[in-house]
Design an enzyme around this catalytic site. Structure first.
Site, PDB file in Angstrom:
ATOM      1  N   GLU A   7     -13.535  12.418 -28.981  1.00  0.00           N
ATOM      2  CA  GLU A   7     -13.307  11.263 -28.087  1.00  0.00           C
ATOM      3  C   GLU A   7     -14.990  11.044 -28.095  1.00  0.00           C
ATOM      4  OE1 GLU A   7     -10.429  10.217 -24.723  1.00  0.00           O
ATOM      5  OE2 GLU A   7     -11.055  12.179 -24.503  1.00  0.00           O
ATOM      6  N   HIS A  42       1.186  11.563 -23.003  1.00  0.00           N
ATOM      7  CA  HIS A  42       1.756   9.967 -24.224  1.00  0.00           C
ATOM      8  C   HIS A  42       1.674  10.348 -25.401  1.00  0.00           C
ATOM      9  CE1 HIS A  42      -2.794  10.447 -23.815  1.00  0.00           C
ATOM     10  NE2 HIS A  42      -2.774   9.796 -24.844  1.00  0.00           N
ATOM     11  N   ASP A  97       0.656  -1.118   0.167  1.00  0.00           N
ATOM     12  CA  ASP A  97      -0.086   0.179  -0.625  1.00  0.00           C
ATOM     13  C   ASP A  97       0.661   1.421   0.608  1.00  0.00           C
ATOM     14  OD1 ASP A  97      -1.678   2.348   0.102  1.00  0.00           O
ATOM     15  OD2 ASP A  97      -2.485   0.946   2.139  1.00  0.00           O
ATOM     16  N   LYS A 115     -15.620  14.533 -25.342  1.00  0.00           N
ATOM     17  CA  LYS A 115     -16.127  13.143 -24.756  1.00  0.00           C
ATOM     18  C   LYS A 115     -17.641  12.805 -26.010  1.00  0.00           C
ATOM     19  CE  LYS A 115     -13.250  11.544 -21.289  1.00  0.00           C
ATOM     20  NZ  LYS A 115     -12.941  10.043 -21.858  1.00  0.00           N
ATOM     21  N   LYS A 127       3.190  10.496 -29.442  1.00  0.00           N
ATOM     22  CA  LYS A 127       3.195   9.928 -30.810  1.00  0.00           C
ATOM     23  C   LYS A 127       3.862   9.879 -31.900  1.00  0.00           C
ATOM     24  CE  LYS A 127      -1.749  10.000 -29.548  1.00  0.00           C
ATOM     25  NZ  LYS A 127      -1.925   8.634 -30.142  1.00  0.00           N
ATOM     26  N   ASP A 172      -8.154  17.600 -17.992  1.00  0.00           N
ATOM     27  CA  ASP A 172      -7.993  16.465 -18.748  1.00  0.00           C
ATOM     28  C   ASP A 172      -6.932  16.500 -19.728  1.00  0.00           C
ATOM     29  OD1 ASP A 172      -7.281  13.316 -17.574  1.00  0.00           O
ATOM     30  OD2 ASP A 172      -9.115  13.609 -19.370  1.00  0.00           O
ATOM     31  N   HIS A 221      -2.043  17.717 -22.606  1.00  0.00           N
ATOM     32  CA  HIS A 221      -1.891  17.944 -24.233  1.00  0.00           C
ATOM     33  C   HIS A 221      -2.465  18.290 -25.090  1.00  0.00           C
ATOM     34  CE1 HIS A 221      -2.675  13.858 -22.541  1.00  0.00           C
ATOM     35  NE2 HIS A 221      -3.577  13.798 -22.431  1.00  0.00           N
ATOM     36  N   LYS A 250       0.209  12.533 -15.867  1.00  0.00           N
ATOM     37  CA  LYS A 250      -0.364  13.537 -16.043  1.00  0.00           C
ATOM     38  C   LYS A 250      -2.096  13.407 -14.500  1.00  0.00           C
ATOM     39  CE  LYS A 250      -3.653  12.918 -19.085  1.00  0.00           C
ATOM     40  NZ  LYS A 250      -4.933  13.545 -18.529  1.00  0.00           N
TER      41      LYS A 250
END
Length: 492
Positions: free
Chosen positions: A227, A189, A94, A341, A193, A246, A251, A159
């Site tokens: 998305e 990430h 933990d 989204k 790419k 987010d 990004h 992040k």
């Protein structure tokens, strides 16, 4: 130094949060692909750390199942699978408590000297923190207490780093008490790419583009990350964060930096040359504060969000905004960013739209000129398109039509296009920081985003609604229409 010379050191790769979605869906498959290419050195170990009571065999079974789920059948090879699983160890621990850390200490220290070399100096220790950011400082403190934060250690941070500027600074301060900035890898990430990396090559290895890459010839830039999925098991995190934290704070702003930055002195090495130029862009962004936020941003939410969340919420699932960079190269050029989204498609792209010709050379022609546009596609079908105007074949006059010069990575290159995490994990092991964010970058991004969040808190207006499967809220179209532009000018 060529790519073939960038050999990997023997490594102990420890993943905190080893049973989570990120580890099983991205990190372990990425390490498997490198194993499949025989790139992981002899003696490299993968150590999973989580609270679940699994043991080595139980975790190896979990990893095997994840690889079968997330990789194509053609990629699965029995030999590579066996080699990877044989590297794996698992510890039930933990991270939030002080118990059981002696197990990790014992495992990492249990590496005998080879050929008279000291393993403390010759084995790179990577600690990947695939856990909530409020645990980052605690984990670093325990690693330091146990003598596991050696000069040959590297720590990888997922992040978001904090919830706002103040919390980000507190977390970075705690990490900085243990690790030097040269040992800290803040991962995004999107920077791994192939198409994003190729943006650097396209800009700086092709001389014909540089004279056009400024406000003299560029009309505007659009960055889209859409998305089609919704919460998908991330409800708790996402409702606390929202689309601005987010996606935009990391990004989208990182992609903006790569489009807008000045040429670095080099790409590679410790990465500071590239990161210095990105930081200049972030600091040149015109602040959005007060009433400017109301006119330059759109905050949306898809209509079924509360049903998925099982309670009412004003968290945004969609953001569109207009930004400007106050420097010589980009003064007056708007940068439009949008993300959301439950949209019509999953798509990530950058559109650099050039100005129309100053003089109409074909006044009697049919059709009309459309703006030249360079499109960089991150997903799906990574590649680039250059949209130009051409004459349609035929006698009796000139008919102008838009056409595209298309580069698809799948068609142009025979090799498999690696997942971004594969490249980034290898860069961590090698100690190459070019594609990772420096602390001052993260904090500059928070400094720009935070006034937008503050304004939304001061003016608690509900997000505008849009239907799942749509292109997003109509207000985002009006944001560009006020400037005489649209999200999709080019029809080629």
């Amino acid at each position: 130094m060529t790519a073939s010379e960038l050999v990997l050191p023997t490594c102990d790769f420890t993943v905190f949060g080893a049973t989570g979605d990120l580890a099983l869906r991205k990190l372990l498959p990425g390490l498997y692909q490198r194993e499949r290419e025989h790139q992981l050195p002899e003696g490299t170990r993968i150590i999973g750390v989580s609270r679940s009571d699994l043991g080595d065999d139980g975790y190896r079974d979990m990893v095997s199942e994840a690889l079968h789920e997330h990789l194509a059948d053609d990629d699965l090879e029995a030999g590579a699978m066996h080699r990877l699983l044989s590297r794996i160890h698992y510890l039930s621990l933990d991270a939030a408590s002080g118990d059981d850390w002696h197990q990790l200490h014992g495992l990492l220290k249990d590496r005998p000297a080879k050929d008279g070399k000291d393993p403390e100096k010759d084995v790179v220790r990577v600690y990947y923190l695939a856990v909530a950011s409020h645990l980052f400082g605690r984990i670093c403190e325990r690693l330091d207490d146990l003598g596991l934060a050696t000069p040959n250690s590297r720590i990888v941070l997922e992040k978001p780093i904090g919830h706002d500027l103040a919390s980000s600074q507190r977390i970075n301060d705690a990490i900085g008490q243990v690790f030097d900035e040269s040992q800290i890898f803040r991962i995004d990430h999107y920077l791994g790419k192939e198409s994003v990396q190729n943006l650097l090559v396209t800009r700086f290895a092709n001389v014909f583009l540089e004279p056009l890459w400024s406000s003299r010839w560029v009309d505007h830039v659009k960055i889209t990350v859409s998305e089609s999925l919704g919460l998908e098991g991330r409800a708790g995190y996402y409702d606390d964060a929202g689309a601005l934290r987010d996606m935009v704070q990391n990004h989208l702003l990182q992609m903006l930096c790569l489009v807008a930055m000045e040429p670095p002195t080099q790409v590679g090495g410790n990465g500071d040359s590239v990161r210095d130029e990105k930081l200049k862009v972030l600091r040149a962004l015109a602040p959005l504060t007060g009433a400017d936020v109301d006119t330059a941003t759109v905050r949306g939410q898809y209509t079924t969000y509360a049903e998925e969340l099982l309670r009412p919420s004003n968290t945004e699932t969609y953001v569109a905004l207009r930004a400007e960079i106050q420097n010589w190269r980009w003064a007056g050029v708007p940068f439009y960013l949008r993300t959301g989204k439950r949209l019509a498609r999953k798509e990530s792209r950058i559109d650099v739209v050039f100005k129309t010709p100053d003089h109409a050379m074909f006044p009697g022609s049919e059709g009309g000129t459309t703006p030249n546009q360079l499109t960089i596609r991150m997903q799906p079908d990574e590649g680039m398109q250059l949209h130009v105007t051409a004459k349609q074949p035929g006698p009796g006059g000139i008919r102008l039509v838009p056409v595209s010069l298309d580069l698809s990575y799948d068609s142009a290159f025979a090799e498999r296009c690696p997942d971004p995490y594969e490249r980034l994990l290898m860069d961590v092991m090698r100690g190459i920081q070019t594609l990772f964010m420096r602390r001052d970058e993260v904090e500059a991004a928070w400094s720009w985003v935070e006034p937008i969040l503050d304004r939304w808190d001061e003016m608690p207006v509900e997000p505008v609604r849009y239907h799942p499967g749509s292109e997003g809220p109509a207000a985002a179209d009006r944001l560009l229409a006020r400037d005489g532009r649209s999200w999709s000018e080019t029809t080629a």
